[in-house]
Motif scaffolding. Structure first.
Motif, short mmCIF file in Angstrom:
data_model
loop_
_atom_site.label_atom_id
_atom_site.label_comp_id
_atom_site.label_asym_id
_atom_site.label_seq_id
_atom_site.Cartn_x
_atom_site.Cartn_y
_atom_site.Cartn_z
N VAL A 108 1.29 10.20 -4.55
CA VAL A 108 2.47 11.08 -4.60
C VAL A 108 3.37 10.82 -3.41
CG1 VAL A 108 3.24 13.47 -4.48
CG2 VAL A 108 1.36 12.86 -5.99
N CYS A 109 2.78 10.67 -2.23
CA CYS A 109 3.58 10.44 -1.02
C CYS A 109 4.32 9.11 -1.09
CB CYS A 109 2.68 10.48 0.22
SG CYS A 109 1.94 12.11 0.53
N SER A 110 3.64 8.08 -1.63
CA SER A 110 4.31 6.78 -1.79
C SER A 110 5.46 6.88 -2.78
CB SER A 110 3.31 5.74 -2.26
OG SER A 110 2.26 5.58 -1.33
N THR A 111 5.25 7.62 -3.85
CA THR A 111 6.32 7.79 -4.83
C THR A 111 7.51 8.52 -4.24
OG1 THR A 111 4.66 7.87 -6.61
CG2 THR A 111 6.86 8.71 -7.12
N ASP A 132 4.05 17.50 13.09
CA ASP A 132 4.15 16.66 11.91
C ASP A 132 4.91 17.35 10.79
OD1 ASP A 132 2.73 14.76 13.24
OD2 ASP A 132 0.83 15.19 12.28
N ILE A 133 4.59 18.63 10.56
CA ILE A 133 5.25 19.38 9.49
C ILE A 133 6.74 19.54 9.78
CG2 ILE A 133 5.29 21.57 8.24
CD1 ILE A 133 2.35 21.91 8.87
N VAL A 134 7.07 19.86 11.04
CA VAL A 134 8.47 20.06 11.40
C VAL A 134 9.25 18.76 11.25
CG1 VAL A 134 10.04 20.72 13.26
CG2 VAL A 134 7.90 21.97 12.95
N SER A 172 1.41 18.11 -1.26
CA SER A 172 0.53 16.95 -1.14
C SER A 172 0.23 16.57 0.31
CB SER A 172 1.14 15.75 -1.86
OG SER A 172 1.37 16.03 -3.22
N GLU A 173 0.78 17.33 1.27
CA GLU A 173 0.55 17.11 2.70
C GLU A 173 0.96 15.69 3.12
OE1 GLU A 173 -3.51 18.03 3.56
OE2 GLU A 173 -3.27 20.17 3.14
N CYS A 174 2.16 15.31 2.74
CA CYS A 174 2.67 13.99 3.11
C CYS A 174 3.12 13.95 4.57
CB CYS A 174 3.86 13.63 2.21
SG CYS A 174 3.43 13.44 0.46
N LEU A 201 -6.97 12.35 2.94
CA LEU A 201 -6.16 12.66 1.77
C LEU A 201 -6.75 12.01 0.52
CD1 LEU A 201 -2.48 12.28 3.00
CD2 LEU A 201 -3.69 14.38 2.48
N PRO A 202 -6.77 12.74 -0.58
CA PRO A 202 -7.20 12.12 -1.84
C PRO A 202 -6.24 11.01 -2.24
CG PRO A 202 -7.14 14.52 -2.01
CD PRO A 202 -6.47 14.17 -0.73
N SER A 203 -6.73 10.08 -3.03
CA SER A 203 -5.89 8.95 -3.47
C SER A 203 -4.71 9.42 -4.29
CB SER A 203 -6.74 7.97 -4.28
OG SER A 203 -7.30 8.62 -5.42
N ALA A 204 -4.88 10.53 -5.02
CA ALA A 204 -3.77 11.07 -5.82
C ALA A 204 -2.63 11.53 -4.91
CB ALA A 204 -4.25 12.22 -6.69
#
Length: 351
Positions: A171-174, A59-61, A139-141, A164-167
């Motif tokens: 961030v990932c959506s942004t 996932d990270i790669v 943020s671990e997106c 994942l926290p909602s915050a």
């Protein structure tokens, strides 16, 4: 398609290196464009190979490969604009030279502007994608980024993970909408700039055709090939990225037509990864046509009378050749050598 793009861009790079012309003003922007296409093709190929494996930290790669690919998307846009701008300046410089000599300061200024544009074409994409790298990894997106074909798609919606926290989800959506916005903005600005340069170049070429001055046949061959490249590279650019742009707009508007969405996904896979191949084809074809026109011009020169041939040799020995620093790798002969009237059947006369 990624493999073909790698082969095409590698061929252009190898040609420039083996001919030792990668530092010439005409080849330099094309060399960097091909290098960007090569790295982009390698990214796509790596993602495709990675998708079928079960590697650790997949996932990270995948997430970071997507971010690196976005850098090369934007770089290829800017390098394409840079190359079209150079072709337009080359056409304009030759138009000025047909009437009067070009000042060395103007040539130096054009070269410096081209070098600055190449540096900015590499620096701007990197600066734009720093938030995607930094905030996205913090943020671990990257959670579930390799699932549901997300590793091999250009842009995928952020994953919604319960851990994942909602915050972080916000961030990932942004970042997701930020990436699409940057992609669309750079593409539309690049396309607008290319269209403006294309219109200006067509106008300039018409002035060449209607000009009362006389140019050598090989000089006309150079001008004609420059005009062809100004037209064909924008066509290749639009064919490569048109489906991807339409698909990005559809993702933002969230349409209900899933069949059209799937068709655009397939088209994007076929076209977006083929820029290196198409650019190689355009350059190779125009080079082939250029050599054909030069050979035709030389065959026409062989039909000259002995008197005209001796006069041409006399003028060639008596005058110093002035080569333009903005000429092609296969630079044309000086303007004073051979002059051919535009109307067919007219004689070749010395200037």
């Amino acid at each position: 398609m990624a493999t073909l793009s790698v082969i095409g861009s590698s061929s252009l790079i190898a040609y420039a290196v083996f001919q030792n012309i990668q530092k010439s003003p005409e080849i330099r922007p094309l060399f960097y464009l091909s290098f960007s296409d090569l790295l982009l093709g390698i990214c796509w190929l790596t993602e495709a190979l990675l998708y079928g494996t079960s590697a650790a930290n997949k996932d990270i790669v995948c997430y970071n490969l997507q971010a690196v690919g976005q850098i090369f998307y934007i770089s290829s846009f800017l390098y394409t604009v840079n190359y079209i701008w150079y072709l337009y300046k080359e056409l304009r410089m030759r138009h000025n030279q047909s009437g009067q000599s070009t000042f060395p300061l103007v040539i130096d200024y054009t070269c410096h502007v081209g070098q600055i544009a190449i540096i900015l074409s590499s620096l701007i994409p990197l600066l734009l994608m720093i938030p995607v790298f930094c905030l996205g990894n913090v943020s671990e997106c990257f959670h579930n980024f390799s699932q549901s074909h997300r590793c091999i798609l250009m842009y995928s919606p952020p994953s919604v993970v319960a851990e994942l926290p909602s915050a972080n989800t916000s961030v990932c959506s942004t970042l997701y909408f930020y990436g699409i916005t940057i992609f669309l903005t750079t593409f539309l600005l690049s396309l607008l700039t290319i269209v403006v340069l294309l219109i200006q170049a067509q106008t300039l070429y018409k002035k060449f055709v209607k000009s009362t001055g006389f140019l050598g046949s090989e000089q006309w061959a150079v001008i004609h090939i420059v005009e062809q490249r100004v037209r064909f590279y924008p066509v290749a650019f639009s064919c490569c990225w048109g489906p991807a742009v339409i698909l990005m707009i559809m993702k933002l508007t969230k349409p209900q037509d899933m069949k059209l969405h799937m068709v655009l996904c397939v088209l994007q896979a076929l076209t977006a990864s083929s820029q290196g191949l198409l650019n190689c084809g355009v350059y190779s074809w125009t080079q082939y046509k250029f050599y054909q026109l030069k050979q035709q011009a030389r065959r026409d020169a062989d039909t000259q009378t002995p008197l005209l041939c001796s006069q041409k040799r006399f003028y060639s020995r008596g005058l110093d050749t002035v080569e333009s620093t903005l000429g092609f790798a296969t630079s044309p002969p000086p303007f004073f050598e051979t002059v051919i009237l535009e109307h067919p059947g007219t004689r070749t006369i010395p200037h």
